[in-house]
Design an enzyme around this catalytic site. Structure first.
Site, PDB file in Angstrom:
ATOM      1  N   ASP A  14       0.786  -1.249   0.000  1.00 43.89           N
ATOM      2  CA  ASP A  14       0.000   0.000   0.000  1.00 43.89           C
ATOM      3  C   ASP A  14       0.818   1.300   0.000  1.00 43.89           C
ATOM      4  OD1 ASP A  14      -1.917  -1.936   0.250  1.00 43.89           O
ATOM      5  OD2 ASP A  14      -2.883  -1.121   2.036  1.00 43.89           O
ATOM      6  N   LYS A 101      -7.020  -5.003  -3.051  1.00 49.44           N
ATOM      7  CA  LYS A 101      -7.801  -5.613  -1.970  1.00 49.44           C
ATOM      8  C   LYS A 101      -8.867  -4.657  -1.475  1.00 49.44           C
ATOM      9  CE  LYS A 101      -3.853  -4.517   0.942  1.00 49.44           C
ATOM     10  NZ  LYS A 101      -4.398  -3.434   1.743  1.00 49.44           N
ATOM     11  N   CYS A 149      -2.129  -2.612   7.601  1.00 52.92           N
ATOM     12  CA  CYS A 149      -1.960  -3.539   6.479  1.00 52.92           C
ATOM     13  C   CYS A 149      -0.642  -4.297   6.523  1.00 52.92           C
ATOM     14  CB  CYS A 149      -2.154  -2.788   5.162  1.00 52.92           C
ATOM     15  SG  CYS A 149      -3.875  -2.256   4.977  1.00 52.92           S
TER      16      CYS A 149
HETATM   17  C1  VGL Z   1      -4.612   0.918   5.922  1.00 56.18           C
HETATM   18  C2  VGL Z   1      -5.976   2.021   7.384  1.00 56.18           C
HETATM   19  C3  VGL Z   1      -7.063   1.797   6.587  1.00 56.18           C
HETATM   20  C4  VGL Z   1      -3.234   0.450   5.569  1.00 56.18           C
HETATM   21  C5  VGL Z   1      -5.695   0.685   5.115  1.00 56.18           C
HETATM   22  O1  VGL Z   1      -2.919   0.361   4.363  1.00 56.18           O
HETATM   23  O2  VGL Z   1      -2.470   0.145   6.500  1.00 56.18           O
HETATM   24  N1  VGL Z   1      -4.765   1.575   7.054  1.00 56.18           N
HETATM   25  N2  VGL Z   1      -6.915   1.122   5.459  1.00 56.18           N
END
Ligand code: VGL
Length: 196
Positions: A14, A101, A149
């Site tokens: 991410d 995802k 994540c």
């Molecule tokens: C994430 C918070 C909400 C991440 C994803 O990528 O860690 N954190 N959605």
């Protein structure tokens, strides 16, 4: 000597504008600082014939994951928007594996599994199969964010019996509570993840 070989996968979690750019809607403090380090790891992994996987949070505009629909997060990483794109300085190549995802409204913290926010039913993203089919035995995890994540991905990798390492220089935490990042590191260690 390189830490990588062809039985290893580098999972880049991410590193997207909404997390890594100070103008992103869910900016992770220091998120942009990991990009250079991760690029060096990507280069080393490619040189050694390791598999490089990029994950992206990839949400519909309306999902129970977002606070406006009862979840806990601001709108972020909506499919096809700037915020969902990988950081422009991240060295990703066409043809390398991407795992998106959360695509049908699930909570998509882990690169391996997503869960329905209402029913909690878990489904696979296909990453475990893909890594097994490529003969991968070891996973190295970097990216954003340590306490969500990255943690979910590293723990799922360890549970799936991959030898798993998280590189601390390549991760940053959201820290909704100030010590969430360090707690996440402890949880990962408890699950058998090496923190390096
Ligand atoms: C994430 C918070 C909400 C991440 C994803 O990528 O860690 N954190 N959605």
């Amino acid at each position: 000597m390189s830490r990588y070989d062809e039985k290893m996968a580098l999972i880049v979690v991410d590193v997207q504008n909404d997390f890594a750019d100070p103008n992103g809607s869910l900016y992770v403090p220091g998120g942009e600082e990991v990009v250079d380090f991760i690029n060096r790891e990507i280069a080393a992994a490619r040189d050694a014939g390791a598999t490089v996987v990029f994950t992206q949070d990839w949400h519909p505009a309306v999902t129970p994951h977002f606070s406006k629909e009862g979840g806990i997060w601001p709108v972020h990483c909506v499919a096809g928007t700037w915020g969902a794109e990988l950081h422009p300085q991240l060295d990703h190549a066409a043809g390398e594996t991407r795992i998106q995802k959360g695509v049908t409204g699930e909570d998509g913290y882990s690169a391996f599994n997503v869960s329905d926010p209402e029913t909690k039913v878990i489904s696979s993203t296909g990453l475990e199969r893909l890594l097994r089919d490529s003969g991968i035995e070891t996973a190295v995890v970097v990216g954003l964010a340590t306490d969500y994540c990255v943690k979910a991905t590293a723990i799922d990798a360890a549970v799936a019996q991959f030898t798993t390492t998280v590189l601390e220089e390549g991760v940053r935490a959201v820290n909704l509570k100030p010590d969430d990042g360090s707690r996440a590191v402890e949880e990962m260690r408890q699950a058998g993840v090496t923190i390096s």
